[in-house]
Motif scaffolding. Structure first.
Motif, PDB file in Angstrom:
ATOM      1  N   ASP A 245       0.871  -1.176   0.000  1.00 48.72           N
ATOM      2  CA  ASP A 245       0.000   0.000   0.000  1.00 48.72           C
ATOM      3  C   ASP A 245       0.906   1.224   0.000  1.00 48.72           C
ATOM      4  O   ASP A 245       1.586   1.504   0.999  1.00 48.72           O
ATOM      5  CB  ASP A 245      -0.923  -0.010   1.225  1.00 48.72           C
ATOM      6  CG  ASP A 245      -1.849   1.204   1.273  1.00 48.72           C
ATOM      7  OD1 ASP A 245      -1.882   1.976   0.298  1.00 48.72           O
ATOM      8  OD2 ASP A 245      -2.540   1.374   2.299  1.00 48.72           O
ATOM      9  N   ALA A 254      -4.721  -0.693   3.647  1.00 44.04           N
ATOM     10  CA  ALA A 254      -3.816  -1.738   4.140  1.00 44.04           C
ATOM     11  C   ALA A 254      -4.492  -2.597   5.208  1.00 44.04           C
ATOM     12  O   ALA A 254      -4.271  -3.813   5.279  1.00 44.04           O
ATOM     13  CB  ALA A 254      -2.543  -1.110   4.698  1.00 44.04           C
ATOM     14  N   MET A 257      -6.812  -4.846   3.386  1.00 45.40           N
ATOM     15  CA  MET A 257      -5.969  -5.843   2.705  1.00 45.40           C
ATOM     16  C   MET A 257      -5.573  -6.952   3.674  1.00 45.40           C
ATOM     17  O   MET A 257      -5.619  -8.143   3.344  1.00 45.40           O
ATOM     18  CB  MET A 257      -4.693  -5.177   2.189  1.00 45.40           C
ATOM     19  CG  MET A 257      -4.795  -4.391   0.904  1.00 45.40           C
ATOM     20  SD  MET A 257      -3.147  -3.654   0.594  1.00 45.40           S
ATOM     21  CE  MET A 257      -3.296  -3.195  -1.120  1.00 45.40           C
ATOM     22  N   SER A 258      -5.134  -6.554   4.870  1.00 44.30           N
ATOM     23  CA  SER A 258      -4.647  -7.522   5.856  1.00 44.30           C
ATOM     24  C   SER A 258      -5.751  -8.462   6.309  1.00 44.30           C
ATOM     25  O   SER A 258      -5.482  -9.631   6.620  1.00 44.30           O
ATOM     26  CB  SER A 258      -4.064  -6.783   7.069  1.00 44.30           C
ATOM     27  OG  SER A 258      -2.950  -6.012   6.695  1.00 44.30           O
ATOM     28  N   VAL A 266       1.278  -7.731   4.355  1.00 43.91           N
ATOM     29  CA  VAL A 266       1.012  -6.411   3.786  1.00 43.91           C
ATOM     30  C   VAL A 266       2.113  -5.461   4.241  1.00 43.91           C
ATOM     31  O   VAL A 266       2.510  -5.470   5.415  1.00 43.91           O
ATOM     32  CB  VAL A 266      -0.378  -5.884   4.214  1.00 43.91           C
ATOM     33  CG1 VAL A 266      -0.569  -4.431   3.775  1.00 43.91           C
ATOM     34  CG2 VAL A 266      -1.486  -6.760   3.624  1.00 43.91           C
ATOM     35  N   PHE A 290       0.484  -5.200  10.260  1.00 45.61           N
ATOM     36  CA  PHE A 290       1.304  -5.227   9.053  1.00 45.61           C
ATOM     37  C   PHE A 290       2.479  -4.264   9.205  1.00 45.61           C
ATOM     38  O   PHE A 290       2.535  -3.459  10.134  1.00 45.61           O
ATOM     39  CB  PHE A 290       0.476  -4.875   7.808  1.00 45.61           C
ATOM     40  CG  PHE A 290      -0.273  -3.568   7.899  1.00 45.61           C
ATOM     41  CD1 PHE A 290       0.324  -2.363   7.522  1.00 45.61           C
ATOM     42  CD2 PHE A 290      -1.592  -3.536   8.343  1.00 45.61           C
ATOM     43  CE1 PHE A 290      -0.359  -1.166   7.601  1.00 45.61           C
ATOM     44  CE2 PHE A 290      -2.289  -2.339   8.425  1.00 45.61           C
ATOM     45  CZ  PHE A 290      -1.668  -1.152   8.052  1.00 45.61           C
TER      46      PHE A 290
END
Length: 396
Positions: A245, A254, A257-258, A266, A290
């Motif tokens: 990211d 992020a 995403m994680s 990430v 992350f």
């Protein structure tokens, strides 16, 4: 290869003991070899230098027995050595199996993981929402350190069961709260089982914007929920994906995403120190862990491993250099998703991506949200945004 318990020969079938006695080479940890003081063949201690051990065993023509704790294929040497040597593997009960037995708890529905000899980074999103978890620990990532970690991420719905030195003369098993576990001393040989005291649901994709700490007074430096969901879909992340990211700001993308790539990794970068601090705080609020660093991309991106997917929220005026690096580092068939607000930047990004032989598509998002006005409702538009998706081809 034979699995052995902490109670030594008492954990072995008579046939296994006969194989050990008739072997010419006995391989194992120092603790395992000490169980057989009268062994007459050669003893080889497993102590670092695994490639050298493999090379030595590959050259051996003698009859060899390798001793490994518990189940050799559960976070053990079996998985490594079976790819290098013609092994026959005979497991004993794993430490996790024994711990659940002592707890008198079924474990077919448990999530199993290890922080033994590996980083605790990323554990938060891996275990968030899981009802029953077994974790192998070590001296550094001890039950105490685990308790501090869980408390830092607000995972206080868990109680712990710690099983130490299973089947050894100093075996001890205890039920503990996280606070008690943080203050208690433990043997290095232990298994921690976490069990939810109360269910906590994981947030679905599309966390509300006001759930994130943002820069004040100029809130709004966040990828809005509706745009964020479209970007996450375009990234096509898998549970094991590795993603970047770039320009993470609050960390909203992020973090989501994680939660999707909870078994992956990430990495995020942010040039503003205050925004990065908000990102770190938001990680703890949303139970994600992350790697986030301070810097202006493409600086520091060399610290990140090659990604499956990249999200770019802002480019800081060095677009060609940044996109060239991202495409070069991206894995084959990987995706870059980029948010762009102006037609000039859109044209530039399209030109660069085509020059770098990427397949490119653009989604123009013009979204309005309802807003009450007296006893009526009107629509309030979000800033229109271009979502550019570039896919890298397969490398020959």
């Amino acid at each position: 290869m034979i699995g052995i318990g902490d109670n030594g020969p008492a954990s072995l079938l008579p046939q296994y003991i006969a194989w050990i006695e008739s072997s010419e080479v006995l391989v194992g940890g120092e603790r395992h070899l000490d169980f057989f003081p009268d062994y007459t063949g050669e003893k080889i201690i497993i102590k670092g230098g695994l490639p050298q051990l493999v090379e030595k065993l590959q050259r051996e023509k003698r009859n060899i027995v390798i001793l490994v704790s518990g189940d050799p294929l559960f976070y053990g040497l079996g998985g490594v050595l079976a790819k290098k040597l013609p092994l026959e593997i005979y497991p004993y009960a794993s430490s996790v199996q024994l711990a659940f037995t002592r707890m008198q708890e079924s474990w077919q529905d448990a999530y199993l993981t290890s922080v033994h000899g590996r980083s605790m980074k990323g554990l938060a999103q891996k275990i968030d929402g899981r009802k029953k978890i077994a974790i192998l620990t070590d001296e550094k990532n001890s039950p105490n350190a685990l308790a501090r970690y869980l408390n830092a991420f607000g995972m206080t719905e868990y109680d712990a069961f710690v099983a130490e030195n299973l089947e050894g003369p100093t075996e001890r098993c205890r039920h503990l709260s996280l606070d008690e576990m943080e203050k208690t001393e433990f043997s290095p040989l232990n298994v921690v089982i976490l069990k939810q005291r109360e269910a906590v649901e994981r947030a679905s994709i599309g966390i509300d914007d006001d759930k994130f700490i943002q820069r004040k007074p100029d809130k709004g430096l966040i990828t809005k929920k509706e745009i964020r969901v479209l970007c996450l879909q375009a990234l096509q992340l898998k549970e094991t994906s590795l993603a970047w990211d770039i320009g993470t700001c609050t960390g909203s993308v992020a973090i989501e995403m994680s939660k999707i790539a909870r078994e992956g990794q990430v990495f995020a970068i942010e040039k503003n120190e205050a925004d990065l601090e908000n990102c770190l705080q938001n990680q703890h609020i949303h139970r994600t862990d992350f790697t986030a660093v301070l810097g202006k991309a493409p600086e520091r991106l060399e610290e990140f491993p090659d990604p499956d997917a990249i999200f770019i929220g802002g480019n800081g005026g060095n677009m060609e250099q940044l996109l060239q690096l991202c495409v070069n580092r991206l894995k084959p068939n990987g995706r870059i998703v980029m948010n762009i607000a102006t037609i000039e930047n859109l044209a530039e990004a399209m030109g660069h991506f085509k020059k770098f032989n990427c397949d490119v598509s653009v989604l123009q998002a013009q979204i309005s949200k309802s807003k009450p006005i007296l006893n009526l409702t009107r629509f309030e538009p979000l800033n229109p945004i271009f979502i550019v998706t570039a896919q890298k081809g397969m490398e020959l």
